[in-house]
Design a protein around this motif. Structure first.
Motif, PDB file in Angstrom:
ATOM      1  N   UNK A  13       1.050  -1.235   0.123  1.00  0.00           N
ATOM      2  CA  UNK A  13      -0.101   0.123  -0.085  1.00  0.00           C
ATOM      3  C   UNK A  13       0.786   1.201   0.104  1.00  0.00           C
ATOM      4  N   UNK A  14       2.039   1.239   0.962  1.00  0.00           N
ATOM      5  CA  UNK A  14       2.893   2.339   0.774  1.00  0.00           C
ATOM      6  C   UNK A  14       3.582   2.694  -0.328  1.00  0.00           C
ATOM      7  N   UNK A  15       3.826   1.527  -1.002  1.00  0.00           N
ATOM      8  CA  UNK A  15       4.513   1.689  -2.409  1.00  0.00           C
ATOM      9  C   UNK A  15       3.708   2.260  -3.623  1.00  0.00           C
ATOM     10  N   UNK A  16       2.362   1.674  -3.434  1.00  0.00           N
ATOM     11  CA  UNK A  16       1.333   2.536  -4.205  1.00  0.00           C
ATOM     12  C   UNK A  16       0.994   4.030  -3.953  1.00  0.00           C
ATOM     13  N   UNK A  17       0.814   4.288  -2.675  1.00  0.00           N
ATOM     14  CA  UNK A  17       0.871   5.820  -2.451  1.00  0.00           C
ATOM     15  C   UNK A  17       2.049   6.534  -2.812  1.00  0.00           C
ATOM     16  N   UNK A  18       3.091   5.861  -2.600  1.00  0.00           N
ATOM     17  CA  UNK A  18       4.256   6.692  -2.964  1.00  0.00           C
ATOM     18  C   UNK A  18       4.511   6.788  -4.506  1.00  0.00           C
ATOM     19  N   UNK A  19       4.290   5.671  -5.132  1.00  0.00           N
ATOM     20  CA  UNK A  19       4.093   5.767  -6.632  1.00  0.00           C
ATOM     21  C   UNK A  19       3.266   6.785  -7.280  1.00  0.00           C
ATOM     22  N   UNK A  20       1.895   6.877  -6.586  1.00  0.00           N
ATOM     23  CA  UNK A  20       0.960   7.531  -7.373  1.00  0.00           C
ATOM     24  C   UNK A  20       1.033   9.089  -6.853  1.00  0.00           C
ATOM     25  N   UNK A  21       1.802   9.407  -5.662  1.00  0.00           N
ATOM     26  CA  UNK A  21       2.116  10.806  -5.547  1.00  0.00           C
ATOM     27  C   UNK A  21       3.307  11.219  -6.405  1.00  0.00           C
ATOM     28  N   UNK A  22       4.116  10.133  -6.810  1.00  0.00           N
ATOM     29  CA  UNK A  22       5.226  10.553  -7.619  1.00  0.00           C
ATOM     30  C   UNK A  22       4.500  10.721  -9.069  1.00  0.00           C
ATOM     31  N   UNK A  23       3.597   9.918  -9.475  1.00  0.00           N
ATOM     32  CA  UNK A  23       3.239  10.005 -10.855  1.00  0.00           C
ATOM     33  C   UNK A  23       2.401  11.468 -11.040  1.00  0.00           C
ATOM     34  N   UNK A  24       1.961  11.848  -9.866  1.00  0.00           N
ATOM     35  CA  UNK A  24       1.072  13.301  -9.864  1.00  0.00           C
ATOM     36  C   UNK A  24       2.166  14.270 -10.107  1.00  0.00           C
ATOM     37  N   UNK A  57      14.016   0.425  -7.495  1.00  0.00           N
ATOM     38  CA  UNK A  57      13.458   1.625  -7.021  1.00  0.00           C
ATOM     39  C   UNK A  57      12.208   1.966  -7.708  1.00  0.00           C
ATOM     40  N   UNK A  58      11.274   2.251  -6.713  1.00  0.00           N
ATOM     41  CA  UNK A  58       9.773   2.614  -7.009  1.00  0.00           C
ATOM     42  C   UNK A  58       9.744   3.661  -7.992  1.00  0.00           C
ATOM     43  N   UNK A  59      10.628   4.805  -8.006  1.00  0.00           N
ATOM     44  CA  UNK A  59      10.705   5.882  -8.657  1.00  0.00           C
ATOM     45  C   UNK A  59      11.185   5.492 -10.268  1.00  0.00           C
ATOM     46  N   UNK A  60      12.181   4.813 -10.095  1.00  0.00           N
ATOM     47  CA  UNK A  60      12.564   4.377 -11.740  1.00  0.00           C
ATOM     48  C   UNK A  60      11.399   3.327 -12.372  1.00  0.00           C
ATOM     49  N   UNK A  61      11.045   2.511 -11.686  1.00  0.00           N
ATOM     50  CA  UNK A  61       9.889   1.594 -12.217  1.00  0.00           C
ATOM     51  C   UNK A  61       8.793   2.379 -12.625  1.00  0.00           C
TER      52      UNK A  61
END
Length: 202
Positions: A13-24, A57-61
């Protein structure tokens, strides 16, 4: 077991939250359409379900996924654009992009230079006349096979440069380099190549 599963679920869940914040953040920096954002979120979840994110890395993915979707939807953003927006190294992003394309068994279409000409023309504030000439030069270059296997953004930068010179518009090679992300040396090399091949037809 329940505790372990709970921790795993919480981590996901934290990974998704981080990813979608980055996506925004990527959406805002790159001016991405909502459809691209939605598809990126969809593909990121799909990648997560394949359990291939471990140790990466979640950011790179997320950046690689964004680039894949841009390619799939024909939304002209270069890998350098996305690397800059995500503050990641281009080479690392390219490696993860190739890995994901192989894992997902998808085949994004290659960009064409003309998709970047309008963008560069607008960013450098050249006239409509110069933009039309840039498209004409590009068309001739494509017919002669000069653009084959070349970076599409470098070809777009070269034709905008040549068109601005032909119409005596003061657009520096440095300015085109800055907005395209292509080095001045590469722009100069591509320009020479085009001129040598089609010189009299411009």
């Amino acid at each position: 077991m329940w505790d372990r599963n709970s921790r795993s679920s919480s981590s996901s869940t934290q990974s998704f939250q981080k990813a979608f914040t980055l996506l925004d953040g990527l959406r805002a920096k790159l001016g991405l359409p909502e459809s691209v954002v939605e598809q990126t979120a969809y593909w990121f979840r799909k990648i997560s379900a394949k359990k291939i994110l471990g140790g990466r890395s979640t950011v790179v993915i997320l950046c690689a996924t964004t680039y894949i979707v841009c390619r799939l939807t024909n939304t002209p953003r270069t890998i350098h654009d996305i690397a800059d927006a995500g503050n990641v190294k281009t080479k690392h992003l390219q490696r993860i992009y190739r890995f994901l394309v192989k894992e997902l068994d998808i085949h994004p279409i290659a960009y064409k230079p003309d998709e970047f000409v309008t963008r560069l023309a607008k960013a450098t504030s050249v006239s409509e006349k110069t933009q039309r000439l840039a498209f004409k030069i590009l068309s001739i270059a494509e017919k002669k096979g000069i653009t084959t296997s070349k970076n599409p953004m470098s070809m777009a930068a070269a034709v905008v440069h040549l068109a601005s010179l032909k119409n005596k518009e003061k657009v520096s090679q440095l300015k085109i380099s800055e907005v395209s992300g292509i080095s001045a040396v590469t722009i100069r090399d591509r320009s020479k190549e085009i001129t040598k091949c089609i010189g009299g037809e411009i």
